[in-house]
Design an enzyme around this catalytic site. Structure first.
Site, PDB file in Angstrom:
ATOM      1  N   HIS A 122       0.816  -1.214   0.000  1.00 58.03           N
ATOM      2  CA  HIS A 122       0.000   0.000   0.000  1.00 58.03           C
ATOM      3  C   HIS A 122       0.855   1.272   0.000  1.00 58.03           C
ATOM      4  O   HIS A 122       0.327   2.380   0.071  1.00 58.03           O
ATOM      5  CB  HIS A 122      -0.919  -0.031   1.239  1.00 58.03           C
ATOM      6  CG  HIS A 122      -2.052   0.925   1.199  1.00 58.03           C
ATOM      7  ND1 HIS A 122      -2.184   1.953   2.120  1.00 58.03           N
ATOM      8  CD2 HIS A 122      -3.129   1.029   0.362  1.00 58.03           C
ATOM      9  CE1 HIS A 122      -3.284   2.634   1.865  1.00 58.03           C
ATOM     10  NE2 HIS A 122      -3.871   2.106   0.798  1.00 58.03           N
ATOM     11  N   LYS A 299      -3.917  10.747   5.147  1.00 53.06           N
ATOM     12  CA  LYS A 299      -3.375   9.997   6.291  1.00 53.06           C
ATOM     13  C   LYS A 299      -2.305  10.878   6.938  1.00 53.06           C
ATOM     14  O   LYS A 299      -1.106  10.646   6.815  1.00 53.06           O
ATOM     15  CB  LYS A 299      -2.747   8.664   5.856  1.00 53.06           C
ATOM     16  CG  LYS A 299      -3.688   7.763   5.024  1.00 53.06           C
ATOM     17  CD  LYS A 299      -3.408   7.898   3.562  1.00 53.06           C
ATOM     18  CE  LYS A 299      -4.073   6.860   2.693  1.00 53.06           C
ATOM     19  NZ  LYS A 299      -5.489   6.679   2.838  1.00 53.06           N
TER      20      LYS A 299
END
Length: 412
Positions: A122, A299
């Site tokens: 990821h 994030k």
């Protein structure tokens, strides 16, 4: 000997002399990355979860193709689940030009369905010539620019200069290259690099072997030390019990703890899962904001006046317990202040604050739900270890064709 619960992970050495620039959304990010690739002299290392054959993917394709044709060594690693069905012409033309194009755990379909959704690569990292780096949450797809429409994502990355780039380069090399490939161009040395800024930094990763909880523990240590403010903006929020406990403890001791989550999620289950935690957090004094303009994909977080983090890791079971992730931890007042300003703008102009439910409206069902969620959070990291495991492979696309052959096992 068992490590204390709040000791820092091994990737905890602060590297001084770095410069960070916040890049917000694809409008900031893509031109910087494509320009850096265009100016590359020796080497481009690029890892991404998603690469699509759309207008953004085509721009990246053109930049990589041109770099390879002028003799730059180009390495690309994409995830097999996040980047499915790339056309043979897309991959083949890169490979024919000399790009080393690899696919992380492509998997096989069953009745047309992709079943390899667990333990994904990821990360989103770019390193150019060992001197310039990029890291964050932005993928190479058109839904990261505003003209995509209401589903365009709100997201963040950073441009990095300084000694920490050498660590990023070393990591990406170790992740994908053969030993003889690593010798072809010597990696940049942190000691030999210039110090263009004043920021201290830590490059921190998560895998399923030696660094299973490094990113989460950096978060928890920062929460534990917080004195006056915490702001966390995260797309997929369902962390474990210990993370929630530190957020609640910080709020209860007077820290202004704010959480920015998706109000217009790209997947409805995301909002449902995060909503199960609202009562537990609100009753402790955590302030929750839902970003409502479009899907939030960021994030990022900040604590007090100098600690910040930007990267690929969500705060959910997939990122914290299964996926391969990478964040950078930044200690710099100027960067922290700028990030705080951008997140404050989001909260003031594009968010709805969630109000706590009055105590008199509590009922047995909600109490039972809160109790169940509390214990689910407490034990899910251990349960994640029971999920099916396999040794992912990284496959290398062959010249003259988009077909790929395994090149070895991957650290997952």
């Amino acid at each position: 000997m068992k490590r204390p619960a709040f000791s820092l992970p091994r990737s905890s050495r602060w590297v001084p002399g770095n410069q960070f620039e916040l890049l917000e959304n694809g409008e900031d990010f893509f031109p910087r990355v494509f320009n850096a690739i265009t100016k590359a002299r020796r080497e481009v290392m690029l890892e991404t979860f998603i690469l699509f054959d759309d207008k953004i993917g085509q721009e990246l394709h053109a930049a990589l193709l041109a770099a390879a044709r002028r003799g730059v060594e180009v390495h690309v690693l994409v995830d097999g689940f996040g980047s499915p069905d790339l056309p043979d012409t897309f991959v083949g033309s890169l490979v024919d030009a000399g790009v080393r194009f690899r696919i992380f755990d492509p998997g096989r379909r069953f009745l047309g369905q992709r079943l390899n959704m667990l333990r994904r690569m990821h990360r989103k990292i770019v390193v150019v010539d060992g001197e310039l780096g990029f890291i964050g949450g932005i993928n190479y797809s058109a839904d990261h620019v505003a003209d995509f429409g209401p589903e365009a994502k709100q997201d963040y990355a950073v441009q990095v200069r300084g000694p920490i780039v050498a660590q990023m380069q070393h990591f990406t090399r170790e992740a994908v290259l053969y030993r003889n490939e690593r010798k072809r161009h010597p990696a940049a040395s942190a000691a030999s690099q210039s110090h263009p800024g004043t920021a201290h930094a830590i490059f921190v990763t998560r895998d399923n072997h030696d660094h299973q909880s490094d990113i989460e523990r950096h978060y928890r240590v920062a929460l534990r030390s917080a004195r006056h403010r915490v702001v966390i903006a995260n797309a997929y929020f369902f962390p474990g019990y210990r993370f929630i406990r530190e957020m609640r403890r910080a709020a209860k001791r007077g820290v202004d703890v704010r959480l920015i989550l998706q109000g217009q999620p790209d997947m409805p289950i995301v909002k449902t899962a995060a909503g199960l935690l609202y009562d537990h957090l609100l009753r402790a004094g955590v302030r929750i904001y839902e970003y409502c303009d479009r899907p939030l994909h960021g994030k990022v977080a900040l604590v007090d006046d100098d600690w910040s983090t930007v990267g690929s890791s969500n705060l959910d079971p997939l990122s914290l317990s299964l996926n391969l992730e990478a964040n950078v931890i930044i200690r710099d007042r100027a960067f922290n202040d700028h990030l705080y300003g951008r997140l404050s703008h989001l909260m003031e102009n594009s968010c709805k604050q969630i109000e706590a439910v009055a105590p008199g409206r509590w009922n047995g069902l909600r109490l039972l739900r809160s109790y169940a969620v509390f214990h689910l959070m407490r034990w899910f990291p251990a349960w994640a270890g029971w999920l099916p495991k396999h040794q992912p492979t990284i496959t290398l696309a062959n010249p003259g064709t988009a077909a790929a052959e395994p090149t070895g096992s991957a650290t997952a």
